[in-house]
Design a protein around this motif. Structure first.
Motif, mmCIF file in Angstrom:
data_model
loop_
_atom_site.group_PDB
_atom_site.id
_atom_site.type_symbol
_atom_site.label_atom_id
_atom_site.label_comp_id
_atom_site.label_asym_id
_atom_site.label_seq_id
_atom_site.Cartn_x
_atom_site.Cartn_y
_atom_site.Cartn_z
ATOM 1 N N GLU A 116 3.340 9.378 0.939
ATOM 2 C CA GLU A 116 3.713 9.254 -0.223
ATOM 3 C C GLU A 116 2.666 9.676 -1.414
ATOM 4 O O GLU A 116 2.937 10.478 -2.429
ATOM 5 N N THR A 117 1.441 9.589 -0.911
ATOM 6 C CA THR A 117 0.326 10.172 -1.843
ATOM 7 C C THR A 117 0.338 11.666 -1.749
ATOM 8 O O THR A 117 0.011 12.266 -2.778
ATOM 9 N N GLU A 155 0.952 -1.112 -0.203
ATOM 10 C CA GLU A 155 -0.135 0.084 -0.061
ATOM 11 C C GLU A 155 0.923 1.221 -0.045
ATOM 12 O O GLU A 155 1.975 1.329 0.711
ATOM 13 N N SER A 189 1.696 5.087 1.188
ATOM 14 C CA SER A 189 1.639 5.632 2.580
ATOM 15 C C SER A 189 0.791 6.947 2.306
ATOM 16 O O SER A 189 0.824 7.457 0.991
ATOM 17 N N ILE A 190 0.267 7.529 3.286
ATOM 18 C CA ILE A 190 -0.381 8.785 3.112
ATOM 19 C C ILE A 190 0.673 9.783 2.861
ATOM 20 O O ILE A 190 0.443 10.810 1.968
#
Length: 110
Positions: A23-24, A18, A20-21
């Motif tokens: 990275e988003t 997934e 990460s926040i």
């Protein structure tokens, strides 16, 4: 009656990690930054100004004015600006996808 058979492999599928926040958020900031950089190029680099003027004078662009019932000069300028921003966003998205793919290839080799 059709019967469908699904084959299951004995090997488990690789799990995709997934994102990460952080990275988003970094990807979002990068995409917005690239979009604004491309928009600045369209605003300040003389050859792109001429290119926008040529595209806005085409028959296809005139057809878009008719399609969206744009009659005023302000509406035409707004539509040209929307076209520039959409183009810059698509170009920035393509660059970001290419960079992320390149990073993925580099990480998989090491």
């Amino acid at each position: 009656m059709f019967l469908m058979k699904f084959q299951t492999s004995a090997q488990p599928q690789k799990a995709v990690p997934e994102v990460s926040i952080a990275e988003t958020l970094l990807r979002t900031v990068g995409l917005v930054g690239l979009t604004l950089a491309f928009a600045a190029i369209f605003r300040f680099w003389h050859p792109t100004i001429k290119l926008v003027q040529m595209v806005a004078a085409t028959h296809a662009w005139q057809w878009l004015y008719t399609l969206f019932h744009v009659d005023s000069a302000l509406g035409r300028e707004q539509m040209i600006l929307i076209g520039i921003i959409v183009f810059c966003f698509c170009a920035a998205l393509a660059v970001q996808i290419a960079v992320l793919s390149l990073i993925k290839v580099i990480r998989s080799r090491s």
